[in-house]
Scaffold this active site. Sequence first.
Site, PDB file in Angstrom:
ATOM      1  CD  GLU A 262      -0.982   0.318   3.798  1.00 36.39           C
ATOM      2  OE1 GLU A 262      -2.083  -0.229   3.810  1.00 36.39           O
ATOM      3  OE2 GLU A 262      -0.513   0.929   4.760  1.00 36.39           O
ATOM      4  CG  HIS A 294      -3.121   3.282   6.921  1.00 37.71           C
ATOM      5  ND1 HIS A 294      -2.035   2.447   6.835  1.00 37.71           N
ATOM      6  CD2 HIS A 294      -3.282   3.533   8.234  1.00 37.71           C
ATOM      7  CE1 HIS A 294      -1.559   2.218   8.036  1.00 37.71           C
ATOM      8  NE2 HIS A 294      -2.310   2.853   8.898  1.00 37.71           N
TER       9      HIS A 294
HETATM   10  P1  NAI Z   1      -1.323  -2.149  21.436  1.00 36.62           P
HETATM   11  O1  NAI Z   1       0.158  -2.191  21.581  1.00 36.62           O
HETATM   12  O2  NAI Z   1      -2.149  -1.445  22.470  1.00 36.62           O
HETATM   13  O3  NAI Z   1      -1.895  -3.636  21.301  1.00 36.62           O
HETATM   14  C1  NAI Z   1      -1.329  -4.633  20.513  1.00 36.62           C
HETATM   15  C2  NAI Z   1      -1.701  -5.979  21.121  1.00 36.62           C
HETATM   16  O4  NAI Z   1      -1.254  -7.001  20.219  1.00 36.62           O
HETATM   17  C3  NAI Z   1      -1.033  -6.237  22.470  1.00 36.62           C
HETATM   18  O5  NAI Z   1      -1.993  -6.673  23.414  1.00 36.62           O
HETATM   19  C4  NAI Z   1      -0.007  -7.330  22.170  1.00 36.62           C
HETATM   20  O6  NAI Z   1       0.217  -8.211  23.264  1.00 36.62           O
HETATM   21  C5  NAI Z   1      -0.676  -8.038  21.007  1.00 36.62           C
HETATM   22  N1  NAI Z   1       0.236  -8.828  20.186  1.00 36.62           N
HETATM   23  C6  NAI Z   1       1.532  -8.558  19.865  1.00 36.62           C
HETATM   24  N2  NAI Z   1       2.021  -9.526  19.067  1.00 36.62           N
HETATM   25  C7  NAI Z   1       1.007 -10.430  18.883  1.00 36.62           C
HETATM   26  C8  NAI Z   1       0.901 -11.645  18.166  1.00 36.62           C
HETATM   27  N3  NAI Z   1       1.926 -12.129  17.451  1.00 36.62           N
HETATM   28  N4  NAI Z   1      -0.266 -12.291  18.199  1.00 36.62           N
HETATM   29  C9  NAI Z   1      -1.317 -11.818  18.922  1.00 36.62           C
HETATM   30  N5  NAI Z   1      -1.275 -10.673  19.635  1.00 36.62           N
HETATM   31  C10 NAI Z   1      -0.125  -9.982  19.604  1.00 36.62           C
HETATM   32  O7  NAI Z   1      -1.570  -1.531  19.973  1.00 36.62           O
HETATM   33  P2  NAI Z   1      -2.872  -0.777  19.459  1.00 36.62           P
HETATM   34  O8  NAI Z   1      -2.800   0.669  19.791  1.00 36.62           O
HETATM   35  O9  NAI Z   1      -4.078  -1.542  19.843  1.00 36.62           O
HETATM   36  O10 NAI Z   1      -2.646  -0.876  17.869  1.00 36.62           O
HETATM   37  C11 NAI Z   1      -2.658  -2.115  17.200  1.00 36.62           C
HETATM   38  C12 NAI Z   1      -2.180  -1.912  15.779  1.00 36.62           C
HETATM   39  O11 NAI Z   1      -3.151  -1.135  15.046  1.00 36.62           O
HETATM   40  C13 NAI Z   1      -0.884  -1.085  15.628  1.00 36.62           C
HETATM   41  O12 NAI Z   1       0.264  -1.894  15.771  1.00 36.62           O
HETATM   42  C14 NAI Z   1      -0.995  -0.538  14.241  1.00 36.62           C
HETATM   43  O13 NAI Z   1      -0.364  -1.436  13.363  1.00 36.62           O
HETATM   44  C15 NAI Z   1      -2.498  -0.519  13.953  1.00 36.62           C
HETATM   45  N6  NAI Z   1      -3.043   0.831  13.764  1.00 36.62           N
HETATM   46  C16 NAI Z   1      -3.755   1.096  12.620  1.00 36.62           C
HETATM   47  C17 NAI Z   1      -4.297   2.343  12.404  1.00 36.62           C
HETATM   48  C18 NAI Z   1      -5.106   2.658  11.179  1.00 36.62           C
HETATM   49  O14 NAI Z   1      -5.348   3.843  10.880  1.00 36.62           O
HETATM   50  N7  NAI Z   1      -5.583   1.687  10.429  1.00 36.62           N
HETATM   51  C19 NAI Z   1      -4.089   3.436  13.370  1.00 36.62           C
HETATM   52  C20 NAI Z   1      -3.377   3.039  14.570  1.00 36.62           C
HETATM   53  C21 NAI Z   1      -2.856   1.782  14.735  1.00 36.62           C
END
Ligand code: NAI
Length: 330
Positions: A262, A294
Amino acid sequence: MKILFYDTKKYDRESFDELLPEYPDITVDYLEADLSPHTTILAKGYDAICAFVSSDVGGNIIERLAENGVRLILMRCAGYNNVDLEAAAKAGITIMRVPGYSPEAVAEHAMALALAVNRKIHKGYIKVRENNFSLIGLTGITFFGKTAGIIGTGKIGAAMCRICHGFGMKVLAYDIYQNPELDFVEYVSLDTLLSDSDLISLHCPLTEESYHLICKDTIGKMKDKVVLVNTSRGALIKTEDLIAGIRGKKFFGVGLDVYEEETHNVFENREDDILETSVTARLLSFPNVIVTSHQGFLTEEALYAISRTTLENAREFEKGIPTEANIVRA
Ligand code: NAI
């Protein structure tokens, strides 16, 4: 503190300009160009640069920024998989980000994609505009009473769990750490989540372990007629395998806010371009796939929170008391 913004869009400038009068100690200049080997030289004379989710913040770029005197990289986003953290540590550059600026904004977009693709809003909208009031081909499934499987229950995944719970769905989750706030969620193995869920939504970060988490093998374990949503990072899904799964009629619907390859497209108007790869075109060729670019984060509240935290990060760094939770280390 002098900050140079890269890849600035109209909505970034508007939300930052609104808050800047409260930060007389900070001067900002905006560039539309993104970070590249040719544009790093423009950072000479600035203390910090501010980049976004699709910017190339690789080792080569970081070295050049350090040569130009940059001490701080402010990511105006939560994810940082595009940043070479080891190179930053080596160059003595601090990386700060905006964790959890509006988890509900992204989770609401994930549910919007799930609903739109399930209830075929994209088709209904076009049909009615063409005076076609037939309902043929618009049948969806009722989410109430079905099972949602949430992969990654951090801030955004937890918000998605709450939304699905509110819809009257049973909520299964898979995460390497369990979120104790989610007492209505049943944590299960990845295999159980895949086999038992009617709606699967991805909310874990992109890491070495989660790269291509959704591939031929894991798609094979899913229920037939599953709805799959990805608002996290494109490379969580191996696109070629997803396309094979869609062709094999595995999915009732697929909603993607992010997808592999993307990067050239994100936030750009490319209506006159011939695209370099056929991935986007192939995904868009399926009637049960919806792609957005996105935009999960894009609400007024989230933009305000991003601007506020980014400027606070800059100020705290300058004072020598940066918030530890907002610093990203190798
Ligand atoms: P966060 O850090 O609060 O939560 C991520 C969770 O994923 C944690 O609980 C962690 O333990 C878990 N995790 C890590 N590796 C894993 C695995 N291999 N299998 C299962 N669980 C796993 O992050 P948050 O704020 O919830 O964001 C999540 C993702 O959303 C970000 O990394 C980013 O890539 C994406 N994002 C997308 C946006 C968009 O506009 N589409 C905007 C903001 C974030």
